[in-house]
Design an enzyme around this catalytic site. Structure first.
Site, PDB file in Angstrom:
ATOM      1  N   ASP A  98     -19.112  20.998  34.114  1.00  0.00           N
ATOM      2  CA  ASP A  98     -19.925  20.865  35.324  1.00  0.00           C
ATOM      3  C   ASP A  98     -20.150  22.249  35.919  1.00  0.00           C
ATOM      4  O   ASP A  98     -19.184  22.971  36.186  1.00  0.00           O
ATOM      5  CB  ASP A  98     -19.194  19.972  36.336  1.00  0.00           C
ATOM      6  N   ASP A 200     -24.936  20.990  38.945  1.00  0.00           N
ATOM      7  CA  ASP A 200     -24.733  20.270  40.195  1.00  0.00           C
ATOM      8  C   ASP A 200     -25.611  20.807  41.318  1.00  0.00           C
ATOM      9  O   ASP A 200     -25.699  22.022  41.519  1.00  0.00           O
ATOM     10  CB  ASP A 200     -23.256  20.410  40.592  1.00  0.00           C
ATOM     11  N   GLU A 259     -28.998  17.962  37.996  1.00  0.00           N
ATOM     12  CA  GLU A 259     -28.931  16.951  39.040  1.00  0.00           C
ATOM     13  C   GLU A 259     -30.114  17.227  39.974  1.00  0.00           C
ATOM     14  O   GLU A 259     -30.033  18.067  40.857  1.00  0.00           O
ATOM     15  CB  GLU A 259     -27.612  17.025  39.808  1.00  0.00           C
ATOM     16  N   HIS A 331     -20.185   9.453  39.088  1.00  0.00           N
ATOM     17  CA  HIS A 331     -19.081   9.656  40.030  1.00  0.00           C
ATOM     18  C   HIS A 331     -19.539   9.677  41.479  1.00  0.00           C
ATOM     19  O   HIS A 331     -18.716   9.579  42.390  1.00  0.00           O
ATOM     20  CB  HIS A 331     -18.382  10.978  39.721  1.00  0.00           C
ATOM     21  N   ASP A 332     -20.847   9.808  41.710  1.00  0.00           N
ATOM     22  CA  ASP A 332     -21.400   9.861  43.071  1.00  0.00           C
ATOM     23  C   ASP A 332     -22.049   8.558  43.499  1.00  0.00           C
ATOM     24  O   ASP A 332     -22.588   8.475  44.602  1.00  0.00           O
ATOM     25  CB  ASP A 332     -22.449  10.976  43.177  1.00  0.00           C
TER      26      ASP A 332
END
Length: 556
Positions: A98, A200, A259, A331-332
């Protein structure tokens, strides 16, 4: 379209803190990932994205990085990461890390040096501004609530910018010295043998200037304005993204997935076209389709028609241009089966339906840990059970809006990021086989019914069905069509029907009945072959009767 090494793969996201604990301290670790590589290989996984496992105080669960070069001891060591990369390669698997470079941790040495010497070189790695008339430099609201500005300790009127948590100061990408440090770090990890990065919050790296006094229209009672308005106003982010691509990703033939939220149609070629900044980007259109700027309390329910229409629109916009990465959860986000399947309809068959709808779209499918067994949202009984800072903020927003504590808990339960962060349910033993210690986040109590060990023995389980879907994607007979074939909607206006063609060397017709009630359809062409179904299809000549939540793939 130029074919790339990653397009025919299946990807899987690991949230390491909740995946598998080998130390007995209640926290998942890299050794746990190594232990489960054969499980992932059998599932049909080729690419593994690991959420941040770098040194961090975990103010935002690892998305606040204190050292980009060091694995956090909670998760293991740099040697463990090198072993993971090596063991993955033995299985023809690829590791993604990430890349969190919009911000770092306030415990990173850069920030510590910046605060210690406001006129030194590291001060230019961040954004410091003087307050305006005794208050913050502007009225932007952070992603986690409250101002994006935090007063520098020991000063009277100096603030630093943090679009996220106050322990996540934003990095100043306008500074070429900062960018050089980031590129050096990216290339260091790529040279170590990782295959690329998930990137990210990357659209936030370009700010609007001047920051001081740059207010946006107030959009809530707190007198602040959502900082995301900055993204639509800022110009020139392509200079940074193109430079990162050319300096890091291209020379290594690395895979990168961004993202990216709320992209415009004009931006899609820039992001993932032939010379795009990224290899791919995630499709968040369905999840975002019921969001509200006012908060979770005002958000709607994503209906079956909304989900279908969002997916179809993405396919229409992206397919001539590049490769999207499809998800139903990460995960979000809350668990996809709890978010996209009406509560009263939730079943194993409905979970297989949703799996089919994701995996048969054109793009690179990302399966999130536990998705393959149909893990569901937890049921919160108290706000004290919550770890996620975003959920805690939205709970307070609900209370300020006049909701009772019980109502506020119910609202945030549906959207909480903790839903996806409960430990993976490996078996029915204590703590679901995740740890011999006390898990850092309570398990979903349904783990005795929903777990890997049980589903591995059951050829009709959700897990077994996911294995069939990944195998179908790699089947030489259908691979060209499933990976590269055109996506063409079928009966797109039919209520609660999600149906489409994949057209390439073969023609596949995917039929999904997005409701409990059965329906009869006229088939547009004779059926050559039943490819896969989550039930026993009823086909008579050119007619098919679809049972509730039936997902059937036909070659026509």
């Amino acid at each position: 379209m130029k074919k790339e090494w990653w397009q025919e793969k299946v990807a899987y996201q690991i949230y390491p803190k909740s995946f598998k604990d080998t130390k007995g301290n209640g926290i998942g670790d890299i050794k746990g990932i190594i232990e489960k590589l054969d499980y992932l290989k059998e599932l049909g996984i080729d690419i593994i994205w690991i959420s941040p496992c770098f040194l961090s105080p975990l103010a935002d669960q690892g998305y606040d990085i204190a050292d980009y070069y060091k694995i956090d001891p909670r998760f293991g060591s740099n040697e463990d990461m090198e072993e993971l990369i090596s063991e993955a390669k033995k299985r023809d698997m690829y590791i993604l890390l990430d890349l969190v470079v919009n911000h770092c941790s306030d415990e990173h040495e850069w920030f510590r040096k910046a605060v210690a010497d406001p006129k030194g070189p590291f001060a230019k790695y961040f954004y410091f501004e003087e307050g305006v008339d005794g208050h913050e430099p502007n009225n932007w609201r952070s992603y986690f609530g409250g101002s994006v500005w935090e007063k520098v300790e020991g000063t009277e009127n100096t603030y630093y910018l943090h679009l996220f948590h106050k322990k996540q100061p934003d990095l100043n990408w306008e500074n070429p010295e900062l960018r050089e440090e980031i590129y050096k770090m990216i290339n260091w990890w790529l040279d170590k043998g990782i295959a690329g990065f998930r990137i990210d919050a990357i659209l936030n790296i370009k700010k609007v200037f001047p920051l001081r006094g740059h207010d946006f229209p107030v959009d809530r009672d707190d007198g602040l304005s959502n900082c995301t308005r900055m993204i639509t106003e800022a110009e020139g982010i392509g200079d940074f993204l193109g430079e990162m691509r050319d300096r890091c990703f291209k020379p290594h033939h690395a895979f990168s997935v961004g993202e990216v939220f709320n992209e415009t149609e004009a931006q899609i070629p820039e992001f993932i076209g032939e010379n795009g900044y990224f290899s791919s980007m995630f499709d968040f259109r369905a999840h975002s389709s019921a969001r509200s700027e006012l908060g979770w309390y005002d958000a709607g329910i994503v209906t079956p028609n909304m989900y279908r229409d969002a997916c179809f629109l993405t396919q229409k916009l992206v397919n001539p241009v590049g490769f999207i990465s499809t998800i139903i959860e990460n995960h979000d986000e809350p668990r996809g089966v709890s978010f996209y399947i009406p509560k009263e309809d939730l079943s194993e068959k409905a979970k297989k339906f949703l799996a089919t709808m994701q995996m048969l779209q054109r793009g690179l499918p990302f399966i999130y840990q536990g998705q393959e067994i149909g893990m569901e949202n937890v049921v919160l009984t108290s706000i004290r059970e919550v770890d996620d800072i975003s959920t805690l903020d939205e709970y307070e927003v609900c209370l300020r809006e006049g909701f009772s504590e019980e109502e506020a808990l119910r609202i945030v339960n549906r959207y909480s990021r903790d839903n996806a962060r409960t430990p993976v349910q490996w078996d029915s033993s204590k703590n679901a086989g995740f740890t011999t210690g006390t898990p850092w986040l309570p398990l979903n109590p349904n783990y005795k019914k929903i777990n890997v060990a049980q589903q591995e023995k059951d050829p009709e389980s959700v897990l077994s069905y996911y294995k069939k879907l990944t195998a179908l994607r790699k089947n030489p007979e259908y691979k060209e069509t499933m990976v590269y074939g055109d996506f063409v909607p079928f009966m797109a206006d039919e209520d609660r029907l999600m149906a489409f063609y994949r057209k390439g060397e073969k023609t596949l017709l995917i039929l999904g009945n997005y409701r409990k009630e059965e329906r009869e359809l006229e088939l547009p062409a004779p059926v050559k072959k039943l490819v896969l179904s989550n039930t026993e299809p009823r086909i008579t000549g050119r007619k098919i009767v679809l049972s509730g939540y039936e997902a059937t793939i036909l070659e026509v």
